[in-house]
Write an enzyme that holds these catalytic residues in place. Structure first.
Site, PDB file in Angstrom:
ATOM      1  N   GLU A 162       0.824  -1.213   0.000  1.00 57.35           N
ATOM      2  CA  GLU A 162       0.000   0.000   0.000  1.00 57.35           C
ATOM      3  C   GLU A 162       0.857   1.262   0.000  1.00 57.35           C
ATOM      4  O   GLU A 162       0.546   2.215  -0.699  1.00 57.35           O
ATOM      5  CB  GLU A 162      -0.966   0.015   1.185  1.00 57.35           C
ATOM      6  CG  GLU A 162      -2.135  -0.947   1.054  1.00 57.35           C
ATOM      7  CD  GLU A 162      -3.023  -0.675  -0.170  1.00 57.35           C
ATOM      8  OE1 GLU A 162      -2.885   0.369  -0.829  1.00 57.35           O
ATOM      9  OE2 GLU A 162      -3.849  -1.550  -0.477  1.00 57.35           O
ATOM     10  N   TYR A 185      -7.466   5.811   4.052  1.00 57.88           N
ATOM     11  CA  TYR A 185      -7.587   4.846   2.953  1.00 57.88           C
ATOM     12  C   TYR A 185      -6.705   3.616   3.195  1.00 57.88           C
ATOM     13  O   TYR A 185      -7.163   2.471   3.098  1.00 57.88           O
ATOM     14  CB  TYR A 185      -7.216   5.501   1.599  1.00 57.88           C
ATOM     15  CG  TYR A 185      -6.875   4.449   0.581  1.00 57.88           C
ATOM     16  CD1 TYR A 185      -7.877   3.756  -0.092  1.00 57.88           C
ATOM     17  CD2 TYR A 185      -5.543   4.075   0.341  1.00 57.88           C
ATOM     18  CE1 TYR A 185      -7.581   2.738  -0.976  1.00 57.88           C
ATOM     19  CE2 TYR A 185      -5.231   3.056  -0.537  1.00 57.88           C
ATOM     20  CZ  TYR A 185      -6.256   2.396  -1.191  1.00 57.88           C
ATOM     21  OH  TYR A 185      -5.958   1.373  -2.045  1.00 57.88           O
ATOM     22  N   ASP A 221     -10.474   5.860  -2.490  1.00 56.87           N
ATOM     23  CA  ASP A 221      -9.348   6.519  -3.154  1.00 56.87           C
ATOM     24  C   ASP A 221      -9.894   7.078  -4.467  1.00 56.87           C
ATOM     25  O   ASP A 221     -11.108   7.097  -4.668  1.00 56.87           O
ATOM     26  CB  ASP A 221      -8.176   5.547  -3.362  1.00 56.87           C
ATOM     27  CG  ASP A 221      -8.492   4.443  -4.352  1.00 56.87           C
ATOM     28  OD1 ASP A 221      -9.671   4.322  -4.779  1.00 56.87           O
ATOM     29  OD2 ASP A 221      -7.570   3.691  -4.720  1.00 56.87           O
TER      30      ASP A 221
HETATM   31  N1  ADE Z   1      -4.902  -4.317  -3.758  1.00 51.82           N
HETATM   32  C1  ADE Z   1      -4.831  -3.802  -2.540  1.00 51.82           C
HETATM   33  N2  ADE Z   1      -4.487  -2.528  -2.582  1.00 51.82           N
HETATM   34  C2  ADE Z   1      -4.334  -2.227  -3.882  1.00 51.82           C
HETATM   35  C3  ADE Z   1      -3.980  -1.070  -4.555  1.00 51.82           C
HETATM   36  N3  ADE Z   1      -3.714   0.047  -3.897  1.00 51.82           N
HETATM   37  N4  ADE Z   1      -3.946  -1.105  -5.904  1.00 51.82           N
HETATM   38  C4  ADE Z   1      -4.228  -2.227  -6.549  1.00 51.82           C
HETATM   39  N5  ADE Z   1      -4.552  -3.352  -5.963  1.00 51.82           N
HETATM   40  C5  ADE Z   1      -4.607  -3.358  -4.635  1.00 51.82           C
END
Ligand code: ADE
Length: 351
Positions: free
Chosen positions: A38, A121, A139
């Site tokens: 993340e 987030y 997001d």
């Molecule tokens: N899976 C978990 N978080 C993610 C992210 N930020 N972008 C893509 N897939 C994800």
């Protein structure tokens, strides 16, 4: 307690279960891998993170390993990802995890929010995807999807709009059977289907519930940030001809050239390569060859018209759709064409 699930949540969950991309951090889900991924993914494209993620977690397999590393080693492993503040935050977070949480990354929102670099987030993402908690995430991708689902044309920078998106994400996740599938499914749909321009509504599992689509307003929601400078649009037109007829599509009702006809096109704020264009045009195109680019200055916009000629895949049928038709060259004048369409037509005629 049994929750009553809703159709929208179930549709997203089922779609994600069947369509999730195979990404490294999805293979082996641990709170540590989730935290690292993340932070890497904040402000960075998935493609860029792909090769960096495994080497990083192999070099620092636990929060303790990262907490004890030198800054030099951390930054070296972060090379190519940019925004190095995130790497420093990740190391600070690892130090807090070791000092406060016995070396194990927590999976509840409240504890996660105490870690440097972790906002609402990121905390929601880890708590739902790894912890299975019914907590929301919003997001850019999720916000666009929810704004369209509810046909909310608020401005993205408006605090009320942001609050509504969190409230909607909360309502949805609280009625989901699998918060992890729902939340990651929304991210994935936003990234791959409900894209900023040229959303691929035909492949969307919640198109029936989408209020923006019902109103043909998906292209104008969310309302883009107000810009002082003129907006730049890259219009990629693919001219397809068969036996003297041109394939033309009708533009969505609102917005630029609303309701007018044109060669099938994909519009977005950046210029696309041919593969991305072929992928986004909702037609089975076998190949497309670039012809030329023209630029049109409108009152509030600059439109770059990238003209391609393409052919349909052998034996392919054009989807039966009111917004799509084959028209003889001589009959095109009878349709209301956008000025882009005329420019494209003239270019091909003179070519
Ligand atoms: N899976 C978990 N978080 C993610 C992210 N930020 N972008 C893509 N897939 C994800």
């Amino acid at each position: 307690m049994a929750r009553s699930t809703c159709k929208t949540a179930r549709a997203i969950e089922a779609w994600f279960a069947a369509n999730a991309r195979d990404l490294p951090w999805r293979r082996d889900r641990t709170p540590w891998r989730a935290l690292v991924s993340e932070l890497m993914l904040q402000q960075t494209q998935v493609a860029r993170v792909l090769e960096r993620f495994e080497p990083f977690v192999q070099r620092f397999p636990t929060p303790l390993a990262l907490a004890e590393a030198t800054e030099h080693d951390v930054l070296q492993m972060w090379q190519g990802l940019g925004y190095y503040r995130r790497a420093r935050n990740l190391q600070k977070a690892a130090i807090v995890v070791v000092a406060q949480y016995g070396g194990a990354v927590p999976v509840d929102v409240e504890s996660l929010l105490t870690l440097p670099g972790v906002g609402r987030y990121t905390a929601g993402s880890i708590a739902s995807i790894v912890g299975g908690h019914a907590v929301p995430i919003v997001d850019g991708n999720v916000s666009r999807l929810l704004a369209r689902l509810h046909c909310d044309d608020g401005a993205v920078e408006d605090a009320g709009f942001v609050r509504r998106m969190w409230a909607r994400a909360t309502a949805l996740v609280e009625r989901s059977a699998e918060p992890s599938l729902l939340n990651e499914g929304m991210m994935e749909l936003g990234a791959r289907v409900c894209t900023p321009s040229g959303p691929a509504c035909g492949g969307c599992p919640i198109r029936q519930q989408c209020a923006a689509r019902q109103a043909s307003r998906q292209h104008e929601i969310p309302r883009p940030k107000r810009r002082a400078a003129s907006q730049v649009i890259h219009h990629h037109a693919v001219v397809i001809r068969r036996r003297g007829r041109w394939l033309v599509e009708k533009r969505p009702a609102g917005g630029l050239w609303g309701g007018l006809w044109q060669a099938p096109a994909v519009e977005c704020p950046l210029e696309l390569g041919v593969e991305a264009i072929v992928e986004r045009v909702p037609l089975p195109i076998a190949n497309a060859v670039r012809v030329d680019t023209l630029t049109r200055k409108l009152t509030h916009r600059t439109v770059h018209l990238h003209v391609y000629e393409g052919t349909l895949c052998k034996g392919a049928r054009v989807p039966a759709d009111e917004g799509l038709q084959w028209v003889r060259r001589g009959d095109l004048g009878e349709l209301p064409l956008s000025s882009a369409a005329w420019a494209v037509l003239d270019l091909i005629d003179s070519h």
